[in-house]
Write a protein that holds these residues in place. Sequence first.
Motif, PDB file in Angstrom:
ATOM      1  N   ARG A   5       0.824  -1.238  -0.043  1.00 26.84           N
ATOM      2  CA  ARG A   5      -0.015  -0.074   0.005  1.00 26.84           C
ATOM      3  C   ARG A   5       0.841   1.136   0.064  1.00 26.84           C
ATOM      4  O   ARG A   5       1.916   1.423   0.639  1.00 26.84           O
ATOM      5  N   TRP A  62      -2.808   0.397  -3.881  1.00 26.67           N
ATOM      6  CA  TRP A  62      -1.701  -0.610  -3.853  1.00 26.67           C
ATOM      7  C   TRP A  62      -0.879  -0.862  -5.378  1.00 26.67           C
ATOM      8  O   TRP A  62      -1.610  -0.762  -6.052  1.00 26.67           O
ATOM      9  N   THR A 107      -4.956 -11.622  -7.000  1.00 30.69           N
ATOM     10  CA  THR A 107      -4.174 -11.243  -5.662  1.00 30.69           C
ATOM     11  C   THR A 107      -4.566  -9.810  -5.060  1.00 30.69           C
ATOM     12  O   THR A 107      -5.028  -9.468  -3.927  1.00 30.69           O
ATOM     13  N   THR A 111      -6.492  -8.383  -1.976  1.00 31.47           N
ATOM     14  CA  THR A 111      -5.928  -7.416  -0.880  1.00 31.47           C
ATOM     15  C   THR A 111      -6.762  -6.084  -0.772  1.00 31.47           C
ATOM     16  O   THR A 111      -6.687  -5.779   0.472  1.00 31.47           O
ATOM     17  N   THR A 114      -9.708  -7.517   1.648  1.00 34.44           N
ATOM     18  CA  THR A 114      -9.153  -7.318   3.043  1.00 34.44           C
ATOM     19  C   THR A 114      -9.001  -6.122   3.621  1.00 34.44           C
ATOM     20  O   THR A 114      -9.300  -6.048   5.015  1.00 34.44           O
TER      21      THR A 114
END
Length: 177
Positions: A5, A62, A107, A111, A114
């Motif tokens: 991030r 990110w 992925t 990310t 989450t």
Amino acid sequence: MIVTRLDADRLREHTGDLAALLVDTVAGGASVGFLASLDLAAARTWWTDRTDAVAAGDLAVWVARDGEYVVGTIGLAFADKPNSRHRAEVVKLMVHRRARGRGLGRTLLTTAETAAADAGITLLHLDTETGSPAERLYGAAGWTRAGVIPDYATTPHGEPRPTTLYYKRLGVPAPTS
């Protein structure tokens, strides 16, 4: 792959890499808000203009790195109205053409999901070009298709295309129907 991030300072440091990723994504035909004439300078300016939103906490970004190269990115745009603080929009999920097919999109999406859940977000939404490869990703990741808007945006070459709206409730089981 390492996914990190970025704060506002790190975003400024990576604007060149992110600009190259954006140009590659558009050149590859993805409808991410830009036309085929996008050049590195304009892409860099676009990313630089996001730093204030990142600094204010209105946008989270990110990057995925493969060695020294940025090969993917995803963002979460947080709602700014009091009655919508429970939701966020997934924005600018991009994977460089040379990094596709290795699960990086999934992925990056995981990310963001989450991080959103950790921030107390219970509803995510996004839109994507109808019929694009991204639709398979969102379906496989448990997102719910909400509907289609005709002629919503153009391809990088200016052709009007429909967009499909998706949402995902976090912390709530997805409907089984």
